[in-house]
Write an enzyme that holds these catalytic residues in place. Structure first.
Site, short mmCIF file in Angstrom:
data_model
loop_
_atom_site.label_atom_id
_atom_site.label_comp_id
_atom_site.label_asym_id
_atom_site.label_seq_id
_atom_site.Cartn_x
_atom_site.Cartn_y
_atom_site.Cartn_z
N HIS A 132 -59.03 -9.72 3.29
CA HIS A 132 -59.98 -10.26 2.40
C HIS A 132 -61.30 -9.88 2.25
O HIS A 132 -62.33 -10.80 1.67
CB HIS A 132 -59.86 -11.99 2.81
CG HIS A 132 -58.63 -12.60 2.59
ND1 HIS A 132 -57.82 -12.13 1.74
CD2 HIS A 132 -58.05 -13.41 3.40
CE1 HIS A 132 -56.56 -12.83 1.82
NE2 HIS A 132 -56.70 -13.87 2.78
N HIS A 207 -57.38 -18.33 -3.19
CA HIS A 207 -56.57 -18.70 -1.87
C HIS A 207 -56.49 -20.32 -1.83
O HIS A 207 -56.45 -20.83 -0.62
CB HIS A 207 -57.48 -18.14 -0.60
CG HIS A 207 -56.33 -17.89 0.46
ND1 HIS A 207 -55.45 -18.60 1.09
CD2 HIS A 207 -56.01 -16.54 1.16
CE1 HIS A 207 -54.76 -18.27 2.00
NE2 HIS A 207 -55.01 -16.85 1.99
N GLN A 318 -48.62 -13.34 -3.44
CA GLN A 318 -48.51 -13.46 -2.19
C GLN A 318 -48.09 -14.96 -1.93
O GLN A 318 -48.95 -15.61 -2.07
CB GLN A 318 -49.88 -13.04 -1.27
CG GLN A 318 -49.48 -12.95 0.37
CD GLN A 318 -49.12 -11.64 0.79
OE1 GLN A 318 -48.98 -10.68 0.11
NE2 GLN A 318 -48.82 -11.63 2.06
N GLU A 342 -50.86 -16.82 -3.94
CA GLU A 342 -52.05 -16.04 -4.42
C GLU A 342 -51.78 -14.76 -5.45
O GLU A 342 -51.20 -13.83 -4.99
CB GLU A 342 -52.77 -15.60 -3.23
CG GLU A 342 -52.94 -16.40 -2.01
CD GLU A 342 -52.96 -15.71 -0.70
OE1 GLU A 342 -53.85 -15.02 -0.30
OE2 GLU A 342 -52.13 -16.28 0.26
#
Length: 377
Positions: A132, A207, A318, A342
């Protein structure tokens, strides 16, 4: 004297009531977010539409603090996991939930990538890999905020951050804008825009953790999940893609039809053991060369009737569930009590020539649009 007392009482009433939600929803208090970090003001912003859908967002990490949407019984449910106070966000265990992460969302192998023959290194913070965007990524920045109404009369919030050359090891000064909009048709729209003064890599996502019960103590295993993807990117033990593109057919990753999470998360699979949950990048099905928004995923909770539809312009999404059990303590609240969808580029794309390019160059503009739409059925 009486007039002075009356004026004081009115003033006190205005002060005491100004922080109360006009919608009647139990929104978080703006005063619990009002603080200064590193000389910059942190605030809480409320966006709503005429239908009652309401989002609260803080400029600390562009975090979605809560998101109230209608349920089939006529009530409203807060479907994201957030915190009542900015102090909760400074707990090191409460990472990534609701934030915008970057410069590079997801993982980069060994924290290394190469642009035009030059190697760059970013901090390792996930085993032997970078996750990230490094140790102090965009989720820990105070963004400049501008709240406004767009041409359609919808509530919107523009957040801007300038990431200087060399921050977390990334090259180039990157100017990023993220705009949240609560639309008239019950969508939370997130539009990303970025430019750079030198070649760099970029992959942005939000997120947020979703629980369509509106109650983090209830497991998401009853949610029906559908992902519009025929293929995924398999990974090694460190969740770094191998570079292969593999069909989901015949595996527990095949979610092309709506499936209760609990029906698959506990199953043994010939390739993976999903009792520890999903954390996989799906390659979204889309017409060739179509860069428009397409439906990437749907999540549905029968008990509340809430259907969440995710549309995006990104090549991948994701799907993350964490572990399948429900934990009620703060540190582990996301395991089994929420899912993340995500929308983003593939993990470790800078190190795989066959993946969509993550390189942004001067004169180019990075754009990405993801919407989370809500309806009842």
């Amino acid at each position: 004297m009486k007039k002075m007392i009356l004026a004081c009482l009115i003033a006190l009433a205005v002060v005491s009531c100004s922080d109360k939600p006009k919608s009647g929803l139990p929104l978080y208090s703006a005063s619990d977010y009002d603080t200064i970090v590193k000389g910059k003001q942190i605030s809480l912003y409320t966006l709503a539409n005429a239908n009652g859908m309401t989002a609260q967002i803080t400029n600390y990490g562009c975090n979605i603090v809560d998101l109230w949407v209608p349920a089939k019984d006529g009530t409203f449910k807060d479907v994201v996991l957030g915190y009542p106070s900015i102090k909760d966000f400074f707990n090191p265990q409460n990472t990534f939930g609701g934030y915008v992460v970057g410069r590079y969302a997801n993982r980069i192998a060994k924290g290394k990538f190469t642009i035009d023959g030059k190697e760059y290194n970013i901090p390792i913070n996930n085993g032997e890999n970078a996750l990230h965007g490094g140790l102090e990524n965009f989720s820990q920045k105070v963004w400049d905020a501008r709240q406004f109404k767009n041409e359609a009369g919808e509530d919107a919030l523009e957040l801007t951050y300038v990431s200087v050359d060399g921050e977390e090891g990334f090259p180039g000064t990157l100017t990023v804008k993220v705009t949240y909009t609560v639309t008239n048709d019950n969508k939370l729209r997130i539009a990303y825009n970025a430019t750079t003064d030198a070649p760099t890599v970029i992959n942005l996502t939000n997120h947020a953790y979703f629980n369509l019960h509106g109650d983090r103590k209830q497991s998401v295993n009853s949610h029906l999940i559908k992902i519009n993807a025929d293929n995924y990117t398999p990974t090694d033990a460190g969740l770094i893609p191998t570079g292969e593109i593999v069909s989901v057919a015949g595996t527990a990753l095949d979610l092309r039809t709506a499936t209760p999470i609990g029906d698959v998360v506990f199953k043994e699979d010939s390739i993976f053991n999903y009792r520890d949950g999903y954390d996989h990048n799906y390659i979204i099905n889309r017409p060739e060369a179509n860069a428009e928004e397409v439906v990437a995923a749907e999540a549905y909770e029968p008990s509340t009737g809430i259907l969440m539809t995710v549309q995006t312009t990104t090549p991948g999404i994701q799907f993350f569930t964490g572990k399948s059990r429900v934990e009620q303590d703060t540190a582990s609240q996301y395991y089994g009590s929420a899912i993340a969808l995500e929308a983003q580029n593939y993990p470790d794309a800078p190190n795989h020539d066959n993946f969509p390019s993550a390189v942004l160059r001067p004169g180019e503009t990075y754009t990405q649009i993801t919407t989370y739409g809500f309806s009842v059925k």
